[in-house]
Write an enzyme that holds these catalytic residues in place. Structure first.
Site: not given
Ligand code: PEP
Ligand code: MG
Length: 557
Positions: A268, A304, A402, A425, A436, A473
């Site tokens: 990240r 990423r 995602e 996520n 979230r 991931c």
């Protein structure tokens, strides 16, 4: 939020406050002189109002009165300022309502002086538990290493990004403890149960003993898992599943290596950006990325591109929106700011010279148009660095799945890239329409919801139909029970936090792929999430595999 704290030496506290008052007064005078040529006299009058507010007859005196009751200066200041702010905010007159922000501003300035004085001699005791209204990534680094044993946040949930970082550090954390009177807990003894999402203040002897046993058990478990480090993640019927790690903090590198990760499935990159005070330059980024690539070489490192927005903000690049998770996030920001994207890609490419273990991953892609734009920029950056003399091959490029739209475009996306990686996520948050970060709906956030499972299966099928590998991931991959299902779906690799990696490996080494496939087929026929949970638990229990299953609910870590 400043906590309450009682003090014995009242005179010393008053002296501290007086010094802060003088500091702010001097600042105001300087500011007023500096702005003399730029402001009209009536605007400069505001500074006189501030000076008056700081006078003994006003705020200054009130704060001293509260200090005399035994409260420390910071607590007294908070009390007086919030009283005034509340009063002003209730007024009908718009001008007077505006004064609330003046009081708040003055309060902040005074507090900065008081904290400056304190922070120089702030000592963190052993076994520090950090409690805050809103936990941030920078706070995680504030307490010296080895002293931090627990984290509690009033806002956020177990799926918030900061919670993910805390989990990667292996620190028990409870998020979304909305009822905690957090200004009243400074200095008291506390137990933080990250599994159940519970906090016990001033625990009894019996409770302490019970938890000391739990801590000891977990230590033993970790020791037992250490022996798995060199062993491959392979099922009893010979199916191999590479386990990779998610990184962000520098400390993750050492932890990943200790636990035998087979590369980085998600780095990240926003984490080093979040800890910084400004955008890191190309050279600074290059050094950070080189360190990651070198640490894992020759294993692959999936970097990423910057994924800011949502609950990941940069103090120096503020994004204010009503619905940040549906707003300017991830690739949307970097495509609007190609200079940020290009500098980052150039730094990644240059950092990989001679190592060649870089893979680039694009977050928050909602369709082929964004992918094509991003690919164009990557090719441009690649051309530039090669023109500058760097000898680097084009790295494999992947897309994160995602956003629900990407699930239905998985085939088209896969066709244009080298791999896919599911971000479960965000995919869970967007499929179920559950923020979230919101503790109130945290119980609805469930990656074992049948809709999520179906979406995952769909992505694997489409990626494989295009002959492309697909990994996952999100935090789901680090849940040993869920990992059994992901393996059965056909994910080619799983990437997770280093803390959970040995647990997942332990679990997958106990099961048979054919059994996992049967179990998946059975669970896919169930339409109720709760029944899916209990059937999964029961199946693993019947196999004698409950040791690694966390009792953690979605709200906790
Ligand atoms: C995800 O969304 O699953 C993911 C891995 O990315 P992040 O948690 O950083 O948004
Ligand atoms: Mg994401």
């Amino acid at each position: 939020m400043v906590p309450d704290k009682s003090v014995d030496d009242i005179d010393a506290e008053i002296k501290l406050f007086k010094t802060a008052l003088e500091g702010v007064r001097a600042d105001m005078r300087n500011l007023s002189t500096k702005l003399a040529t730029q402001l009209r006299p009536e605007e400069r009058a505001l500074f006189d109002v501030y000076q008056m507010m700081l006078d003994d007859a006003s705020l200054g005196n009130e704060v001293k009165t509260v200090i005399k009751t035994g409260q420390w200066a910071q607590g007294a200041l908070r009390q007086v300022v919030s009283d005034h702010v509340n009063r002003f905010e209730l007024m009908d007159d718009a001008y007077l309502r505006e004064r609330a922000s003046d009081v708040r501003d003055l309060g902040r300035r005074l507090l900065a002086y008081l904290q400056e004085d304190r922070s120089t001699n702030l000592v963190y005791p052993d076994n520090t538990i950090l409690i805050s209204e809103e936990l941030t990534a920078t706070m995680l680094g504030e307490v010296p290493e080895g002293k931090l044993v627990g984290l509690v946040s009033v806002l956020g949930s177990g799926n918030s990004h900061v919670a993910i970082l805390a989990r990667a550090m292996g620190i028990p954390t409870v998020m979304g403890l909305v009822d905690l009177p957090y200004s009243k807990v400074d200095g008291i003894d506390m137990i933080v149960d990250g599994h159940r999402g519970e906090v016990f203040t001033n625990p009894s002897e019996v409770l302490r003993k019970q938890y000391a046993e739990v801590v000891e058990e977990e230590k033993q478990l970790a020791l037992g898992l250490d022996s798995l480090r060199e062993l491959p993640c392979v099922t009893t019927d010979g199916h191999r599943v590479p386990l990779l790690v998610n990184t962000g903090l520098l400390a993750d590198v050492a932890r990943a290596q200790q636990r035998g990760a087979e590369g980085v499935g998600l780095y990240r990159t926003e984490v080093p950006f979040m800890i910084n005070q400004r955008f890191p330059s190309e050279k600074e980024q290059l050094a950070i990325y080189r360190e990651q690539l070198q640490a894992f070489h020759p294993l692959p490192v999936t970097m990423r591109s910057l994924d800011i927005g949502g609950d990941k903000s940069l103090s120096y690049f503020p994004i204010k929106e009503d619905n940040p998770f549906l707003g300017w996030r991830g690739i949307r920001v970097t495509l609007d700011h190609p200079e940020i994207f290009l500098v980052q890609t150039r730094a990644m490419l240059k950092a990989s010279e001679g190592l060649n273990n870089l893979r680039i991953l694009l977050p928050m892609i909602s369709g082929t148009h964004e992918l094509e734009e991003a690919l164009h920029l990557i090719h441009r950056a690649w051309g530039e660095v090669r023109d500058e003399g760097a000898d680097v091959p084009m790295p494999p490029i992947g897309v994160m799945i995602e956003i629900p739209a990407a699930v239905y475009q998985a085939k088209e996306l896969a066709r244009q890239v080298d791999f896919l990686s599911v971000g479960s996520n965000d995919l869970t948050q967007y499929l179920l329409a559950v923020d979230r970060n919101n503790p109130r709906v945290a119980d609805l956030y469930d990656y074992l919801h049948p809709a999520v499972l179906q979406a995952l299966q769909h992505v694997v099928r489409d990626a494989h139909a295009e002959g492309k590998p697909v990994s996952i991931c999100g935090e789901m991959a680090g849940d040993p029970a869920a990992a059994v299902l992901l393996m059965a779906m056909g994910f080619d690799s799983l990437s997770m936090n280093a803390t959970n990696l040995p647990k997942v490996k332990w679990m997958l080494r106990q099961v048979e792929l054919s059994m996992a496939k049967d179990l998946l087929a059975e669970l896919m026929t169930i339409d109720n999430p709760q029944v899916i949970h209990s059937s999964l638990q029961l199946a693993l229990k019947n196999l004698g595999l409950t040791r690694m299953i966390n009792p953690a609910s979605a709200k906790t870590l």
